[in-house]
Design a protein around this motif. Structure first.
Motif, PDB file in Angstrom:
ATOM      1  N   PRO A   1       6.836 -11.418  10.752  1.00  0.00           N
ATOM      2  CA  PRO A   1       5.983 -10.581   9.779  1.00  0.00           C
ATOM      3  C   PRO A   1       4.417 -11.416   9.473  1.00  0.00           C
ATOM      4  CG  PRO A   1       8.156 -11.889   8.753  1.00  0.00           C
ATOM      5  CD  PRO A   1       8.238 -11.450   9.969  1.00  0.00           C
ATOM      6  N   ALA A   2       3.747 -10.722   9.217  1.00  0.00           N
ATOM      7  CA  ALA A   2       2.625 -11.310   8.875  1.00  0.00           C
ATOM      8  C   ALA A   2       1.661 -10.292   7.613  1.00  0.00           C
ATOM      9  CB  ALA A   2       1.471 -10.104  10.631  1.00  0.00           C
ATOM     10  N   THR A   3       2.633  -9.605   6.744  1.00  0.00           N
ATOM     11  CA  THR A   3       2.335  -9.265   5.775  1.00  0.00           C
ATOM     12  C   THR A   3       3.315  -8.824   5.037  1.00  0.00           C
ATOM     13  OG1 THR A   3       2.514  -7.219   6.533  1.00  0.00           O
ATOM     14  CG2 THR A   3       0.316  -7.913   7.253  1.00  0.00           C
ATOM     15  N   PRO A   4       2.655  -8.596   4.039  1.00  0.00           N
ATOM     16  CA  PRO A   4       4.213  -8.346   2.974  1.00  0.00           C
ATOM     17  C   PRO A   4       4.954  -7.183   2.840  1.00  0.00           C
ATOM     18  CG  PRO A   4       2.187  -9.276   1.368  1.00  0.00           C
ATOM     19  CD  PRO A   4       1.704  -8.606   2.420  1.00  0.00           C
ATOM     20  N   THR A   5       4.020  -5.991   3.597  1.00  0.00           N
ATOM     21  CA  THR A   5       4.680  -4.932   4.419  1.00  0.00           C
ATOM     22  C   THR A   5       5.430  -5.205   5.176  1.00  0.00           C
ATOM     23  OG1 THR A   5       3.032  -3.894   3.066  1.00  0.00           O
ATOM     24  CG2 THR A   5       4.234  -2.608   5.059  1.00  0.00           C
ATOM     25  N   GLU A   6       5.302  -5.840   6.341  1.00  0.00           N
ATOM     26  CA  GLU A   6       6.427  -6.534   7.030  1.00  0.00           C
ATOM     27  C   GLU A   6       7.475  -6.649   7.485  1.00  0.00           C
ATOM     28  OE1 GLU A   6       3.691  -8.595  10.200  1.00  0.00           O
ATOM     29  OE2 GLU A   6       2.885  -6.321  10.277  1.00  0.00           O
TER      30      GLU A   6
ATOM     31  N   PRO B   1       0.473  -1.153  -0.240  1.00  0.00           N
ATOM     32  CA  PRO B   1      -0.572  -0.034   0.332  1.00  0.00           C
ATOM     33  C   PRO B   1       0.598   1.600   0.428  1.00  0.00           C
ATOM     34  CG  PRO B   1      -0.525  -1.216   1.569  1.00  0.00           C
ATOM     35  CD  PRO B   1       0.400  -2.320   1.008  1.00  0.00           C
ATOM     36  N   ASP B   2       2.000   0.790   0.833  1.00  0.00           N
ATOM     37  CA  ASP B   2       2.876   2.351   1.074  1.00  0.00           C
ATOM     38  C   ASP B   2       3.457   2.743  -0.850  1.00  0.00           C
ATOM     39  OD1 ASP B   2       4.692   4.053   1.062  1.00  0.00           O
ATOM     40  OD2 ASP B   2       5.009   3.472   3.458  1.00  0.00           O
ATOM     41  N   GLN B   3       3.740   3.548  -1.612  1.00  0.00           N
ATOM     42  CA  GLN B   3       3.991   3.019  -3.141  1.00  0.00           C
ATOM     43  C   GLN B   3       5.248   3.519  -2.871  1.00  0.00           C
ATOM     44  OE1 GLN B   3       2.521   2.281  -5.268  1.00  0.00           O
ATOM     45  NE2 GLN B   3       1.236   1.958  -4.196  1.00  0.00           N
ATOM     46  N   ASP B   4       6.364   3.908  -1.433  1.00  0.00           N
ATOM     47  CA  ASP B   4       7.724   4.390  -1.219  1.00  0.00           C
ATOM     48  C   ASP B   4       8.306   3.156  -0.820  1.00  0.00           C
ATOM     49  OD1 ASP B   4       6.982   6.628  -1.887  1.00  0.00           O
ATOM     50  OD2 ASP B   4       6.682   8.516  -0.437  1.00  0.00           O
ATOM     51  N   LEU B   5       7.873   2.340   0.021  1.00  0.00           N
ATOM     52  CA  LEU B   5       8.560   1.396   0.809  1.00  0.00           C
ATOM     53  C   LEU B   5       9.587   0.758  -0.131  1.00  0.00           C
ATOM     54  CD1 LEU B   5       8.326  -0.456   3.494  1.00  0.00           C
ATOM     55  CD2 LEU B   5       6.965  -2.022   1.849  1.00  0.00           C
TER      56      LEU B   5
ATOM     57  N   LEU C   1      14.444  -4.078   5.676  1.00  0.00           N
ATOM     58  CA  LEU C   1      14.814  -2.762   5.253  1.00  0.00           C
ATOM     59  C   LEU C   1      15.883  -2.517   7.136  1.00  0.00           C
ATOM     60  CD1 LEU C   1      15.159   0.066   5.128  1.00  0.00           C
ATOM     61  CD2 LEU C   1      13.213   0.422   6.196  1.00  0.00           C
ATOM     62  N   HIS C   2      15.725  -3.078   8.080  1.00  0.00           N
ATOM     63  CA  HIS C   2      16.603  -2.948   9.391  1.00  0.00           C
ATOM     64  C   HIS C   2      17.514  -4.345   9.162  1.00  0.00           C
ATOM     65  CE1 HIS C   2      13.843   0.566  10.992  1.00  0.00           C
ATOM     66  NE2 HIS C   2      12.831   0.219  10.797  1.00  0.00           N
ATOM     67  N   ALA C   3      17.889  -5.092   8.298  1.00  0.00           N
ATOM     68  CA  ALA C   3      18.878  -6.257   8.568  1.00  0.00           C
ATOM     69  C   ALA C   3      20.004  -5.686   7.306  1.00  0.00           C
ATOM     70  CB  ALA C   3      18.321  -7.694   8.321  1.00  0.00           C
ATOM     71  N   PRO C   4      20.392  -4.404   7.140  1.00  0.00           N
ATOM     72  CA  PRO C   4      21.454  -4.648   6.127  1.00  0.00           C
ATOM     73  C   PRO C   4      22.314  -5.691   6.246  1.00  0.00           C
ATOM     74  CG  PRO C   4      21.870  -2.857   7.741  1.00  0.00           C
ATOM     75  CD  PRO C   4      20.448  -3.915   7.700  1.00  0.00           C
TER      76      PRO C   4
ATOM     77  N   TYR D   1      22.277   5.779   7.131  1.00  0.00           N
ATOM     78  CA  TYR D   1      20.725   6.173   6.312  1.00  0.00           C
ATOM     79  C   TYR D   1      19.681   5.778   7.195  1.00  0.00           C
ATOM     80  CZ  TYR D   1      17.345   4.423   2.933  1.00  0.00           C
ATOM     81  OH  TYR D   1      16.203   4.891   2.154  1.00  0.00           O
ATOM     82  N   LEU D   2      19.675   4.369   7.538  1.00  0.00           N
ATOM     83  CA  LEU D   2      18.070   3.747   8.235  1.00  0.00           C
ATOM     84  C   LEU D   2      18.020   4.685  10.235  1.00  0.00           C
ATOM     85  CD1 LEU D   2      19.237   0.215   9.735  1.00  0.00           C
ATOM     86  CD2 LEU D   2      16.748   1.306   8.017  1.00  0.00           C
ATOM     87  N   PRO D   3      18.400   5.390  10.435  1.00  0.00           N
ATOM     88  CA  PRO D   3      18.079   6.350  11.213  1.00  0.00           C
ATOM     89  C   PRO D   3      17.372   7.550  10.810  1.00  0.00           C
ATOM     90  CG  PRO D   3      20.834   6.231  11.647  1.00  0.00           C
ATOM     91  CD  PRO D   3      19.955   5.420  10.440  1.00  0.00           C
ATOM     92  N   GLY D   4      17.431   8.346   9.050  1.00  0.00           N
ATOM     93  CA  GLY D   4      16.198   8.974   8.543  1.00  0.00           C
ATOM     94  C   GLY D   4      14.834   8.157   8.297  1.00  0.00           C
ATOM     95  N   VAL D   5      15.169   7.093   8.123  1.00  0.00           N
ATOM     96  CA  VAL D   5      13.602   6.435   7.838  1.00  0.00           C
ATOM     97  C   VAL D   5      13.262   5.126   8.755  1.00  0.00           C
ATOM     98  CG1 VAL D   5      14.658   6.364   5.488  1.00  0.00           C
ATOM     99  CG2 VAL D   5      14.747   4.399   6.527  1.00  0.00           C
ATOM    100  N   THR D   6      13.888   5.585   9.914  1.00  0.00           N
ATOM    101  CA  THR D   6      13.435   4.664  10.666  1.00  0.00           C
ATOM    102  C   THR D   6      11.487   4.951  11.501  1.00  0.00           C
ATOM    103  OG1 THR D   6      15.376   4.010  11.663  1.00  0.00           O
ATOM    104  CG2 THR D   6      13.489   3.807  13.250  1.00  0.00           C
ATOM    105  N   GLY D   7      11.205   5.851  11.391  1.00  0.00           N
ATOM    106  CA  GLY D   7      10.641   7.430  11.742  1.00  0.00           C
ATOM    107  C   GLY D   7       8.950   6.961  11.349  1.00  0.00           C
ATOM    108  N   ARG D   8       9.874   6.537   9.871  1.00  0.00           N
ATOM    109  CA  ARG D   8       8.159   6.450   8.835  1.00  0.00           C
ATOM    110  C   ARG D   8       8.056   4.929   9.248  1.00  0.00           C
ATOM    111  NH1 ARG D   8       7.298   8.090   3.233  1.00  0.00           N
ATOM    112  NH2 ARG D   8       5.666   6.931   2.265  1.00  0.00           N
ATOM    113  N   TYR D   9       9.490   3.992   8.783  1.00  0.00           N
ATOM    114  CA  TYR D   9       9.206   2.904   9.230  1.00  0.00           C
ATOM    115  C   TYR D   9       9.741   1.822   9.520  1.00  0.00           C
ATOM    116  CZ  TYR D   9       8.469   3.919   4.359  1.00  0.00           C
ATOM    117  OH  TYR D   9       7.916   4.441   2.969  1.00  0.00           O
ATOM    118  N   PRO D  10       9.439   2.005  10.942  1.00  0.00           N
ATOM    119  CA  PRO D  10      10.271   0.906  12.511  1.00  0.00           C
ATOM    120  C   PRO D  10       9.918   0.314  12.041  1.00  0.00           C
ATOM    121  CG  PRO D  10       7.625   1.324  12.373  1.00  0.00           C
ATOM    122  CD  PRO D  10       7.871   2.160  11.077  1.00  0.00           C
ATOM    123  N   LYS D  11      11.178  -0.770  13.256  1.00  0.00           N
ATOM    124  CA  LYS D  11      11.284  -2.415  13.008  1.00  0.00           C
ATOM    125  C   LYS D  11      10.102  -2.957  13.429  1.00  0.00           C
ATOM    126  CE  LYS D  11      14.723  -5.094  14.324  1.00  0.00           C
ATOM    127  NZ  LYS D  11      15.856  -5.883  14.822  1.00  0.00           N
TER     128      LYS D  11
END
Length: 202
Positions: A103-108, A36-40, A114-117, A88-98
């Motif tokens: 995971p229960a969905t494709p998004t999760e 749903p989130d087109q920026d993910l 994202l959180h496991a570089p 990089y991660l510190p700048g996106v964690t607010g919008r995309y928290p760990k």
């Protein structure tokens, strides 16, 4: 209008490249109905490279300045993973928290990526320290543009004396596998239920 050409990335390309990423992000097909989130997906698989390695970002320009494809990558995966975590991660964690649990969905599931570089760094790819992501809109595929993007990237890696490059692709994307095979990539034999690791010497 001039014909398609390969050029270096410019910050003005960012929105168009995000669109390419989403429209090719589900096993090579359109991912807009999956996430749903087109920026993910661009936040995970595109933006880190544009922000951290812009000199290794190449654009397929359809001839009027509009980006319709791209190749992004890094010359040093372990160093990139560290910069991803630190810069990089510190700048996106607010919008995309760990995610807090399995995971229960494709998004999760993607948020977990994202959180496991550090997962980018595997012993099987140690001899191929560079890695890449390449995406081209369907209307501009099969025109030799993917090979041209790869040629530009490999030349840049050669200038840096990088010995080899790897990539991770959805195993279900058979069209992409044919493309990579033709470019000299080979299967590294990494066991994984849904993706295949390929590599080649620079």
């Amino acid at each position: 209008m001039a014909g398609p050409r390969i050029r270096t990335y410019h910050p003005d390309d960012r929105a168009a490249l995000f669109d390419v990423c989403v429209r090719t992000g589900h096993d090579g097909g359109d991912a807009r109905e999956v996430y749903p989130d087109q920026d993910l997906l661009p936040t995970i698989f595109l933006a880190p490279y544009l922000d951290l390695e812009p000199d290794l970002a190449f654009v397929l320009d359809r001839g009027d300045g509009t980006a319709v494809g791209y190749l992004v990558g890094t010359a040093d995966t372990p160093a990139f993973a560290g910069r991803h975590r630190r810069d990089y991660l510190p700048g996106v964690t607010g919008r995309y928290p760990k995610p807090s649990g399995p995971p229960a969905t494709p998004t999760e599931e993607m948020l977990g990526v994202l959180h496991a570089p550090e997962d980018m760094v595997r012993p099987e790819v140690a001899g191929y320290p560079a890695h890449l992501h390449i995406d081209i809109l369907p209307d501009h595929q099969r025109g030799g543009h993917g090979r041209a993007l790869m040629t530009a990237y490999l030349a840049a890696l050669a200038e840096r004396a990088v010995p080899g490059v790897h990539l991770v692709m959805p195993t279900a994307n058979r069209q992409a596998r044919v493309f990579y095979d033709r470019l000299g990539f080979h299967d590294l034999g990494v066991e994984h239920p849904s993706v295949t690791y390929l590599a080649r010497a620079v």
